[in-house]
Design a protein around this motif. Structure first.
Motif, mmCIF file in Angstrom:
data_model
loop_
_atom_site.group_PDB
_atom_site.id
_atom_site.type_symbol
_atom_site.label_atom_id
_atom_site.label_comp_id
_atom_site.label_asym_id
_atom_site.label_seq_id
_atom_site.Cartn_x
_atom_site.Cartn_y
_atom_site.Cartn_z
ATOM 1 N N CYS A 114 0.798 -1.325 0.187
ATOM 2 C CA CYS A 114 0.059 0.005 0.058
ATOM 3 C C CYS A 114 0.857 1.432 -0.122
ATOM 4 O O CYS A 114 0.613 2.484 -0.697
ATOM 5 C CB CYS A 114 -0.803 -0.069 1.279
ATOM 6 S SG CYS A 114 -2.132 -1.283 1.021
ATOM 7 N N TYR B 10 2.008 1.670 -3.413
ATOM 8 C CA TYR B 10 0.963 2.019 -4.277
ATOM 9 C C TYR B 10 0.608 3.615 -4.307
ATOM 10 O O TYR B 10 0.422 4.237 -5.212
ATOM 11 C CB TYR B 10 -0.374 1.289 -3.869
ATOM 12 C CG TYR B 10 -1.574 1.690 -4.958
ATOM 13 C CD1 TYR B 10 -1.652 1.096 -6.153
ATOM 14 C CD2 TYR B 10 -2.634 2.716 -4.451
ATOM 15 C CE1 TYR B 10 -2.932 1.321 -7.006
ATOM 16 C CE2 TYR B 10 -3.535 2.957 -5.163
ATOM 17 C CZ TYR B 10 -3.734 2.268 -6.468
ATOM 18 O OH TYR B 10 -4.767 2.730 -7.241
ATOM 19 N N HIS B 11 0.865 3.971 -2.999
ATOM 20 C CA HIS B 11 0.385 5.454 -2.730
ATOM 21 C C HIS B 11 1.885 6.268 -3.567
ATOM 22 O O HIS B 11 1.521 7.286 -4.018
ATOM 23 C CB HIS B 11 0.434 5.711 -1.253
ATOM 24 C CG HIS B 11 0.478 7.281 -1.137
ATOM 25 N ND1 HIS B 11 -0.818 7.991 -1.110
ATOM 26 C CD2 HIS B 11 1.508 8.004 -0.806
ATOM 27 C CE1 HIS B 11 -0.516 9.301 -0.877
ATOM 28 N NE2 HIS B 11 0.850 9.476 -0.599
ATOM 29 N N ALA C 243 -4.374 3.544 -0.537
ATOM 30 C CA ALA C 243 -4.880 1.906 -0.383
ATOM 31 C C ALA C 243 -5.434 1.601 0.776
ATOM 32 O O ALA C 243 -5.095 2.166 1.754
ATOM 33 C CB ALA C 243 -3.585 1.372 -1.100
ATOM 34 N N CYS C 244 -6.008 0.108 0.556
ATOM 35 C CA CYS C 244 -6.460 -0.342 1.831
ATOM 36 C C CYS C 244 -5.440 -1.758 2.017
ATOM 37 O O CYS C 244 -5.593 -2.748 1.442
ATOM 38 C CB CYS C 244 -8.128 -0.754 1.706
ATOM 39 S SG CYS C 244 -8.367 -1.745 2.898
ATOM 40 N N ALA C 245 -4.927 -1.691 3.401
ATOM 41 C CA ALA C 245 -4.377 -3.246 3.740
ATOM 42 C C ALA C 245 -5.327 -3.752 4.823
ATOM 43 O O ALA C 245 -5.738 -3.166 5.603
ATOM 44 C CB ALA C 245 -3.017 -2.627 4.533
ATOM 45 N N MET D 299 -3.157 5.634 4.438
ATOM 46 C CA MET D 299 -3.461 4.236 4.134
ATOM 47 C C MET D 299 -4.758 4.092 4.962
ATOM 48 O O MET D 299 -5.054 4.625 6.040
ATOM 49 C CB MET D 299 -2.358 3.436 4.400
ATOM 50 C CG MET D 299 -2.690 2.004 4.407
ATOM 51 S SD MET D 299 -1.028 1.080 4.791
ATOM 52 C CE MET D 299 0.136 2.185 4.582
#
Ligand code: TPP
Length: 370
Positions: A55, A58-59, A66-68, A95
């Motif tokens: 995540c 991704y950022h 993003a989501c973890a 996140m």
């Protein structure tokens, strides 16, 4: 209750389109959604720390949040990247953590979840992570608030989900194409118990494996060998087995699962470098996280023989069919380890599975067996 399909629509509206995580039973009803999105938007990671890292990456490339997702027991695995990479005092990466809250106060759960459940909110506070609890539809405004906070302040936030919060999904699950397997775990365990020596010690992994081993032993009143059930500490059974094998003359069997094996795969280097001939590693490979919903583990493409032999295990065996089980198992048990046996099993477990009880008694009995 909350509809998981609506939950993901809500996240999409808030521009959260990328997910990485380790499956969990509390979040089981999210699996239909995840099965429908492609791997540009979803990664099943080997452990929860790696989900946080994905995540972060991704950022960095999108500037999006993003989501973890994870079970709260995996929050332990995630603490290092949460503190050392994404924390506001380091790189300040926004996140959303979606956390299945086992052992939440007031809800009966297994002993290994009760303490983690109790301290989860405090852990988040210590980490400086704002959180909300999503229980009912009215709580979505709280989620919206913390997501806006995360975006505005470039911080990680969390959403806690208790057992039974997510109802079934209405989405049609896209079936994973999982390898065809023919052996039931219970049949293999029975055969193994019939072949082991009276002094053999077995350390079994989290999930259905420990529960089936315990149940078969009790149902069939098998006295040979001693078991230590790793009801928690997913991914750690092989290193517990290594530690226990060092000073012992007896055979030590680690009964591992593919999700657990991958979670701390680095253990194989320590095992190969330090284990003695009494160390025997069995991988019950159903290619999935069966105990929490059957999501794929991504082990399929790994050549296990090359992997463990290159790490330094002395022997590798593989069982794919019932009729070869007894013979190969005999060779494996006789072999001079560290040896590895892959058993390809069906993702089907015993009915009415109970859980090992009285953990301190189990420990005492196991220690007495040395
Ligand atoms: C650190 C941690 N993360 C996640 C979980 C939730 N969990 C329990 S069992 C399990 C699946 C284990 O998969 P595997 O080792 O392949 O065994 P199987 O369930 O397929 O028998 C998961 C993800 C956990 N207990 N601990």
């Amino acid at each position: 209750m909350i509809n998981p399909d609506y939950f993901f629509k809500f996240l999409k509206k808030n521009n959260i389109n990328f997910f990485a995580g380790v499956p969990d039973s509390v979040l089981k009803n999210t699996k239909n959604f995840f099965s429908t999105i492609n791997n540009k938007h979803h990664i099943i990671t080997a452990n929860e720390g790696l989900a946080v890292s994905a995540c972060v990456g991704y950022h960095l490339s999108t500037n999006n949040l993003a989501c973890a997702y994870m079970q709260n027991s995996g929050l332990g695995n995630a603490i290092n990247p949460l503190i050392s990479i994404s924390h506001q005092k380091v790189y300040s990466i926004p996140m959303l953590l979606l956390i299945g809250w086992r052992g939440s106060p007031g809800i009966k759960d297994e002993p290994q979840h009760m303490l983690k459940g109790k301290i989860t909110p405090n852990l988040l506070k210590l980490l400086g992570i704002k959180y909300c609890i999503l229980n009912k539809n009215k709580d979505f405004y709280k989620l919206k608030k913390i997501i806006s906070f995360a975006k505005r302040n470039k911080q990680t936030v969390a959403c806690l989900i208790k057992k039974g919060t997510f109802e079934s999904s209405k989405l049609k699950k896209k079936e994973n194409v999982i390898k065809k397997t023919f052996i039931k775990r219970e049949n293999f365990i029975e055969e193994m118990l019939s072949q082991i020596n009276i002094k053999t010690k077995i350390i079994s992994t989290t999930g259905f494996t420990s529960r089936e081993l315990n149940q078969i032993r009790n149902n069939k009143k098998i006295k040979k060998g001693s078991d230590f059930y790793m009801v928690g500490g997913m991914g750690h059974s092989s290193m517990v087995a290594l530690g226990a094998s060092i000073k012992s003359k007896e055979t030590l069997i680690c009964l591992d699962g593919d999700g657990s094996f991958l979670m701390h795969l680095g253990a194989i280097a320590s095992i190969a470098a330090n284990a003695r001939s009494n160390f025997k590693h069995i991988l019950l490979n159903n290619f999935s996280h069966e105990s929490v919903g059957g999501q794929p583990t991504n082990i399929e493409k790994i050549n296990l023989k090359n992997l463990v032999k290159s790490a330094g295990y002395k022997k590798f065996y593989s069982i794919k069919n019932i009729n070869e089980t007894s013979q190969i198992l005999k060779k494996f048990i006789k072999s001079k380890g560290p040896s590895f046996l892959e058993v390809q099993i069906k993702p089907i477990s015993m009915q009415n599975l109970k859980r090992p009880k009285n953990l301190l008694t189990i420990k005492k009995k196991f220690m007495k067996s040395f």
